[in-house]
Design a protein around this motif. Sequence first.
Motif, PDB file in Angstrom:
ATOM      1  N   TYR A  15      30.712  -6.378  20.021  1.00 11.73           N
ATOM      2  CA  TYR A  15      29.831  -7.520  20.258  1.00 11.73           C
ATOM      3  C   TYR A  15      29.624  -8.275  18.943  1.00 11.73           C
ATOM      4  CZ  TYR A  15      28.682  -5.061  24.616  1.00 11.73           C
ATOM      5  OH  TYR A  15      28.759  -4.445  25.850  1.00 11.73           O
ATOM      6  N   VAL A  16      29.904  -9.577  18.955  1.00 11.10           N
ATOM      7  CA  VAL A  16      29.786 -10.376  17.737  1.00 11.10           C
ATOM      8  C   VAL A  16      28.855 -11.557  17.999  1.00 11.10           C
ATOM      9  CG1 VAL A  16      31.024 -11.723  15.997  1.00 11.10           C
ATOM     10  CG2 VAL A  16      32.119  -9.709  17.030  1.00 11.10           C
ATOM     11  N   HIS A  17      27.892 -11.757  17.093  1.00 14.74           N
ATOM     12  CA  HIS A  17      26.930 -12.846  17.279  1.00 14.74           C
ATOM     13  C   HIS A  17      27.655 -14.189  17.252  1.00 14.74           C
ATOM     14  CE1 HIS A  17      23.590 -15.623  16.609  1.00 14.74           C
ATOM     15  NE2 HIS A  17      22.834 -14.681  17.163  1.00 14.74           N
ATOM     16  N   ASP A  18      27.186 -15.100  18.085  1.00 15.77           N
ATOM     17  CA  ASP A  18      27.796 -16.430  18.247  1.00 15.77           C
ATOM     18  C   ASP A  18      28.016 -17.146  16.913  1.00 15.77           C
ATOM     19  OD1 ASP A  18      26.621 -19.610  18.856  1.00 15.77           O
ATOM     20  OD2 ASP A  18      28.503 -18.887  19.795  1.00 15.77           O
ATOM     21  N   LYS A  19      27.047 -17.015  15.989  1.00 16.11           N
ATOM     22  CA  LYS A  19      27.131 -17.766  14.724  1.00 16.11           C
ATOM     23  C   LYS A  19      28.328 -17.363  13.863  1.00 16.11           C
ATOM     24  CE  LYS A  19      22.149 -18.723  14.084  1.00 16.11           C
ATOM     25  NZ  LYS A  19      20.942 -18.143  13.419  1.00 16.11           N
ATOM     26  N   ILE A  20      28.762 -16.106  13.987  1.00 17.63           N
ATOM     27  CA  ILE A  20      29.863 -15.648  13.115  1.00 17.63           C
ATOM     28  C   ILE A  20      31.106 -15.269  13.931  1.00 17.63           C
ATOM     29  CG2 ILE A  20      28.336 -14.800  11.276  1.00 17.63           C
ATOM     30  CD1 ILE A  20      28.855 -11.929  12.473  1.00 17.63           C
TER      31      ILE A  20
END
Length: 483
Positions: A295-300
Amino acid sequence: MQLTDQSLLKQQCYINGEWKTALSQATITVNNPATGEHIAQVPNMGRIETELAIKGAEKAFKQWKNFSVRDRSKILKNWYQLIIANKEDLGLLLCLEQGKPLPEAIREVVHGASYIEWYAEEAKRISGDILPIPAVDKRAFVTKEPIGVCAAITPWNFPNSMITRKVSPALAAGCSVIVRPASKTPLSALALAELAHRAGLPDGVFNVITGSREIGDTLAESPIVRKFSFTGSTEVGAKLMAQCASTVKKMTLELGGNAPFIIFDDANIEEAVKGVIANKYRNAGQTCVCANRIYVHDKIYDEFIHQLSIAVDTLKVGNGLDEGVNIGPLIDQSAVHKVKEHIQDALEKGATLIRGGKTHSLGGLFFEPTILANVTQSMKVAREETFGPLAPIIRFYTEEEVITYANDTIFGLASYFFSQDLARIFRVSEALEYGMVGANTGTLSNEMAPFGGVKQSGIGREGSKYGVADYLEIKYTLLGGLS
Ligand SMILES: NC(=O)C1=CN([C@@H]2O[C@H](COP(=O)(O)OP(=O)(O)OC[C@H]3O[C@@H](n4cnc5c(N)ncnc54)[C@H](OP(=O)(O)O)[C@@H]3O)[C@@H](O)[C@H]2O)C=CC1
Ligand SMILES: O=C(O)[C@H](O)CS(=O)(=O)O
């Protein structure tokens, strides 16, 4: 196969201190997954041989439990030293039968030996309690005693360390053990038995038996076997647990996983990429603690995928004997099929292929390290354990959302996240429903740590001071008439 000590290639079972063939003379072929070549044959034993092993282990237990802890500890230390002295040969056997790159195989041998070294000392720390005096003429105390004859069934993905992680606490506690290794990878276990024999372990204390499912059935149904330890899929673990219920055995189950790997927007992206590479592609992704969902945050999100792609491009696929290989073959065609099925399902549901996605040009069981983007929770790759070199990337926006995603599984073995916010590190590690949490790291296992899961990932812990408890029974004694 050219070993320095060719006598470590054992093609018979080790039962009651003797090397034996099957009564039927039937054998199972062991093949090298990198080449398909036949490398050895081992006995295809069944019920009769297993019953003989159980009787021998019962007799040996009565002797072994009365060894002083110093003598048990000394023999375990001998075993540890012999394994380290032969780590190259043991690594070569492991690389040939399982496929992982030779340096990684040798690291597994050393990791596996670390459990023996740990429990050689832990044997001396098994102590009881003196209880409060219940009455003036009475004294009470608690002692811890070995549970007895133990059985273990182990998987093919760590054919050395899964043996030592189970056998060493059992032996330290004073138990005797019968191990049935995976049919695909028996040679590591048989070589460990040879070295245990050389270390001075009495006949019948440690036995390795290869062959049919009958072995598992016989061990599970025997009232003499008091403890059953299994590492493998949740499906088989549940089946064995049901089989053991009729004789009320103590169980240790290390089962399937579906590890989330969360990268928050405050993470060090370079470190997170290193963590994913070390975690996801180890053993070609064939470990129960590999990240199954990233899971990767939208910003990065885009930057992370860019950096991960560059790192994946440096991975070399090939025969584990070849210099510089990072990813060996998968264990068999069904493993290849499962990876392909997860990729196909994800692409059909809207995922994007970033790297890999198919069998490697080497053919056979070699598979390209793969990255999928735009993955969602509904895809098979997020619901089922892939057990292959496939990194599915899922976008998230809030901490609450990703914790919900991460916990939405029947499994609870390992979990990981990267964040540089201390408050968040405590919040997230406490919110994750898993037996193990890695914060800013992609690797968890060591002999001093309690390895194990919650929910349908298993029961009990292996390694650490906690790992020996499952091989002990607590006895309460009350002394009266002392007035
Ligand atoms: N939690 C953990 O530490 C680990 C979990 N696993 C999980 O196991 C799976 C992959 O490993 P894999 O070896 O394929 O798992 P399996 O459960 O298929 O096999 C594990 C072992 O159990 C034996 N076995 C299979 N069916 C039976 C049965 N009905 N009765 C008795 N023994 C049986 C196998 O024998 P045979 O070889 O003859 O088939 C093998 O030795 C994945 O789900 C993975 O996550 C794997 C390793 C570690
Ligand atoms: O079976 C496994 O996947 C191992 O338990 C993983 S580890 O302990 O070597 O990390």
